[in-house]
Write a protein that holds these residues in place. Structure first.
Motif, mmCIF file in Angstrom:
data_model
loop_
_atom_site.group_PDB
_atom_site.id
_atom_site.type_symbol
_atom_site.label_atom_id
_atom_site.label_comp_id
_atom_site.label_asym_id
_atom_site.label_seq_id
_atom_site.Cartn_x
_atom_site.Cartn_y
_atom_site.Cartn_z
ATOM 1 N N ALA A 47 -1.179 -11.688 6.816
ATOM 2 C CA ALA A 47 -2.121 -11.527 5.716
ATOM 3 C C ALA A 47 -2.581 -12.873 5.178
ATOM 4 O O ALA A 47 -1.763 -13.749 4.916
ATOM 5 C CB ALA A 47 -1.470 -10.720 4.591
ATOM 6 N N TYR A 48 -3.887 -13.028 5.007
ATOM 7 C CA TYR A 48 -4.442 -14.221 4.374
ATOM 8 C C TYR A 48 -4.195 -14.173 2.866
ATOM 9 O O TYR A 48 -3.944 -15.189 2.244
ATOM 10 C CB TYR A 48 -5.943 -14.338 4.671
ATOM 11 C CG TYR A 48 -6.235 -14.695 6.110
ATOM 12 C CD1 TYR A 48 -6.290 -16.029 6.518
ATOM 13 C CD2 TYR A 48 -6.441 -13.702 7.058
ATOM 14 C CE1 TYR A 48 -6.555 -16.353 7.837
ATOM 15 C CE2 TYR A 48 -6.703 -14.029 8.383
ATOM 16 C CZ TYR A 48 -6.760 -15.352 8.765
ATOM 17 O OH TYR A 48 -7.005 -15.670 10.073
ATOM 18 N N ASN A 49 -4.293 -12.981 2.275
ATOM 19 C CA ASN A 49 -4.030 -12.789 0.852
ATOM 20 C C ASN A 49 -3.142 -11.560 0.728
ATOM 21 O O ASN A 49 -3.627 -10.446 0.569
ATOM 22 C CB ASN A 49 -5.337 -12.605 0.078
ATOM 23 C CG ASN A 49 -5.129 -12.476 -1.414
ATOM 24 O OD1 ASN A 49 -4.086 -12.015 -1.883
ATOM 25 N ND2 ASN A 49 -6.129 -12.871 -2.173
ATOM 26 N N LEU A 50 -1.840 -11.766 0.827
ATOM 27 C CA LEU A 50 -0.902 -10.656 0.888
ATOM 28 C C LEU A 50 -0.958 -9.749 -0.341
ATOM 29 O O LEU A 50 -1.006 -8.524 -0.186
ATOM 30 C CB LEU A 50 0.529 -11.164 1.120
ATOM 31 C CG LEU A 50 1.485 -10.103 1.641
ATOM 32 C CD1 LEU A 50 2.488 -10.714 2.573
ATOM 33 C CD2 LEU A 50 2.170 -9.375 0.516
ATOM 34 N N PRO A 51 -0.993 -10.262 -1.565
ATOM 35 C CA PRO A 51 -1.053 -9.355 -2.717
ATOM 36 C C PRO A 51 -2.275 -8.435 -2.686
ATOM 37 O O PRO A 51 -2.169 -7.235 -2.968
ATOM 38 C CB PRO A 51 -1.105 -10.295 -3.925
ATOM 39 C CG PRO A 51 -0.449 -11.555 -3.441
ATOM 40 C CD PRO A 51 -0.843 -11.662 -1.990
ATOM 41 N N GLU A 52 -3.427 -8.957 -2.308
ATOM 42 C CA GLU A 52 -4.648 -8.148 -2.250
ATOM 43 C C GLU A 52 -4.566 -7.105 -1.140
ATOM 44 O O GLU A 52 -4.923 -5.943 -1.333
ATOM 45 C CB GLU A 52 -5.860 -9.062 -2.034
ATOM 46 C CG GLU A 52 -7.177 -8.321 -2.035
ATOM 47 C CD GLU A 52 -8.349 -9.263 -1.849
ATOM 48 O OE1 GLU A 52 -8.671 -9.598 -0.693
ATOM 49 O OE2 GLU A 52 -8.925 -9.678 -2.874
ATOM 50 N N LEU A 53 -4.083 -7.512 0.037
ATOM 51 C CA LEU A 53 -3.960 -6.577 1.159
ATOM 52 C C LEU A 53 -2.927 -5.503 0.849
ATOM 53 O O LEU A 53 -3.121 -4.321 1.166
ATOM 54 C CB LEU A 53 -3.616 -7.335 2.442
ATOM 55 C CG LEU A 53 -3.785 -6.576 3.750
ATOM 56 C CD1 LEU A 53 -5.217 -6.073 3.919
ATOM 57 C CD2 LEU A 53 -3.386 -7.457 4.923
ATOM 58 N N ARG A 54 -1.851 -5.890 0.207
ATOM 59 C CA ARG A 54 -0.818 -4.927 -0.204
ATOM 60 C C ARG A 54 -1.419 -3.876 -1.131
ATOM 61 O O ARG A 54 -1.167 -2.674 -0.970
ATOM 62 C CB ARG A 54 0.316 -5.676 -0.895
ATOM 63 C CG ARG A 54 1.429 -4.783 -1.380
ATOM 64 C CD ARG A 54 2.505 -5.611 -2.069
ATOM 65 N NE ARG A 54 3.566 -4.763 -2.532
ATOM 66 C CZ ARG A 54 4.289 -4.996 -3.608
ATOM 67 N NH1 ARG A 54 4.064 -6.089 -4.332
ATOM 68 N NH2 ARG A 54 5.242 -4.167 -3.964
ATOM 69 N N LYS A 55 -2.215 -4.296 -2.094
ATOM 70 C CA LYS A 55 -2.848 -3.357 -3.032
ATOM 71 C C LYS A 55 -3.754 -2.379 -2.292
ATOM 72 O O LYS A 55 -3.852 -1.207 -2.664
ATOM 73 C CB LYS A 55 -3.632 -4.107 -4.103
ATOM 74 C CG LYS A 55 -2.753 -4.736 -5.147
ATOM 75 C CD LYS A 55 -3.577 -5.477 -6.179
ATOM 76 C CE LYS A 55 -2.656 -6.276 -7.089
ATOM 77 N NZ LYS A 55 -3.394 -7.166 -7.982
ATOM 78 N N PHE A 56 -4.455 -2.859 -1.242
ATOM 79 C CA PHE A 56 -5.318 -1.976 -0.464
ATOM 80 C C PHE A 56 -4.501 -0.843 0.146
ATOM 81 O O PHE A 56 -4.863 0.336 0.020
ATOM 82 C CB PHE A 56 -6.049 -2.758 0.635
ATOM 83 C CG PHE A 56 -6.800 -1.869 1.593
ATOM 84 C CD1 PHE A 56 -7.998 -1.291 1.222
ATOM 85 C CD2 PHE A 56 -6.292 -1.611 2.855
ATOM 86 C CE1 PHE A 56 -8.686 -0.452 2.096
ATOM 87 C CE2 PHE A 56 -6.973 -0.777 3.735
ATOM 88 C CZ PHE A 56 -8.176 -0.200 3.358
ATOM 89 N N TYR A 57 -3.388 -1.167 0.808
ATOM 90 C CA TYR A 57 -2.571 -0.124 1.434
ATOM 91 C C TYR A 57 -1.902 0.761 0.388
ATOM 92 O O TYR A 57 -1.765 1.971 0.592
ATOM 93 C CB TYR A 57 -1.566 -0.737 2.416
ATOM 94 C CG TYR A 57 -2.259 -1.218 3.659
ATOM 95 C CD1 TYR A 57 -2.713 -0.321 4.622
ATOM 96 C CD2 TYR A 57 -2.507 -2.571 3.873
ATOM 97 C CE1 TYR A 57 -3.391 -0.750 5.754
ATOM 98 C CE2 TYR A 57 -3.186 -3.019 4.995
ATOM 99 C CZ TYR A 57 -3.618 -2.099 5.928
ATOM 100 O OH TYR A 57 -4.295 -2.522 7.042
ATOM 101 N N ALA A 99 -12.227 -1.193 8.699
ATOM 102 C CA ALA A 99 -11.563 -2.491 8.596
ATOM 103 C C ALA A 99 -10.940 -2.581 7.212
ATOM 104 O O ALA A 99 -11.561 -2.182 6.219
ATOM 105 C CB ALA A 99 -12.564 -3.630 8.796
ATOM 106 N N ASP A 100 -9.702 -3.095 7.152
ATOM 107 C CA ASP A 100 -9.101 -3.314 5.846
ATOM 108 C C ASP A 100 -9.726 -4.552 5.218
ATOM 109 O O ASP A 100 -10.711 -5.094 5.735
ATOM 110 C CB ASP A 100 -7.564 -3.389 5.943
ATOM 111 C CG ASP A 100 -7.031 -4.627 6.667
ATOM 112 O OD1 ASP A 100 -7.781 -5.618 6.860
ATOM 113 O OD2 ASP A 100 -5.846 -4.616 7.033
ATOM 114 N N LEU A 101 -9.184 -5.029 4.129
ATOM 115 C CA LEU A 101 -9.790 -6.142 3.399
ATOM 116 C C LEU A 101 -9.810 -7.450 4.170
ATOM 117 O O LEU A 101 -10.549 -8.364 3.816
ATOM 118 C CB LEU A 101 -9.074 -6.330 2.059
ATOM 119 C CG LEU A 101 -9.082 -5.105 1.142
ATOM 120 C CD1 LEU A 101 -8.353 -5.415 -0.157
ATOM 121 C CD2 LEU A 101 -10.483 -4.619 0.877
#
Length: 143
Positions: A13-23, A117-119
């Motif tokens: 993840a390039y931005n783990l907190p943001e990607l985590r929120k997406f999932y 595609a995810d974030l």
């Protein structure tokens, strides 16, 4: 002989907190040790984890690709039990901020499919195959 098993998939993840929120917005359940530094989601057959891409590249000993927009040559799939679930999941992804790449449509092979595609541009297929067989946990056994 290497076991024929996939037990864990990690997305850098390039931005783990943001990607985590997406999932999380998709309703995916995390393990108790998830955080904004490492996240693990429980799925039917494997664990899906998120790890900072810089750390993942360092751990593997490979150079880091800086362009998250470039197709990485890997897709993930969510295979569903019922045809209408394809459309339902894509709508949830849309509401969560995912980018729909291919709207749900009937596939030439007799099922229904869609791509998003995810974030961070990790590609997912959502598919219903009338011949798919799942176990009691929802893990795919055959298609």
């Amino acid at each position: 002989m290497i076991l024929q098993r996939i037990s864990l998939v990690t997305i850098g993840a390039y931005n783990l907190p943001e990607l985590r929120k997406f999932y999380q917005s998709l309703g995916w359940k995390e393990t108790e040790f998830s955080s904004d530094k490492y996240a693990a989601f429980k799925t039917a057959g494997i664990m899906l984890t998120l790890f900072p891409i810089e750390e993942l590249a360092k751990d593997a000993g490979v150079p880091l690709a800086q362009d998250k927009e470039t197709f990485r040559g890997v897709t993930f799939a969510i295979n569903v039990d019922k045809i209408e679930q394809v459309d339902m999941i894509i709508e949830e992804v849309r509401q969560g901020g995912g980018k729909i790449l291919r709207e749900p449509s009937d596939a030439f092979w007799g099922g229904r499919t869609s791509y998003f595609a995810d974030l961070e541009n990790n590609l997912w297929e959502v598919a219903w195959n009338p011949d798919s067989i799942f176990d009691e946990r929802g893990a795919m056994l055959a298609f």
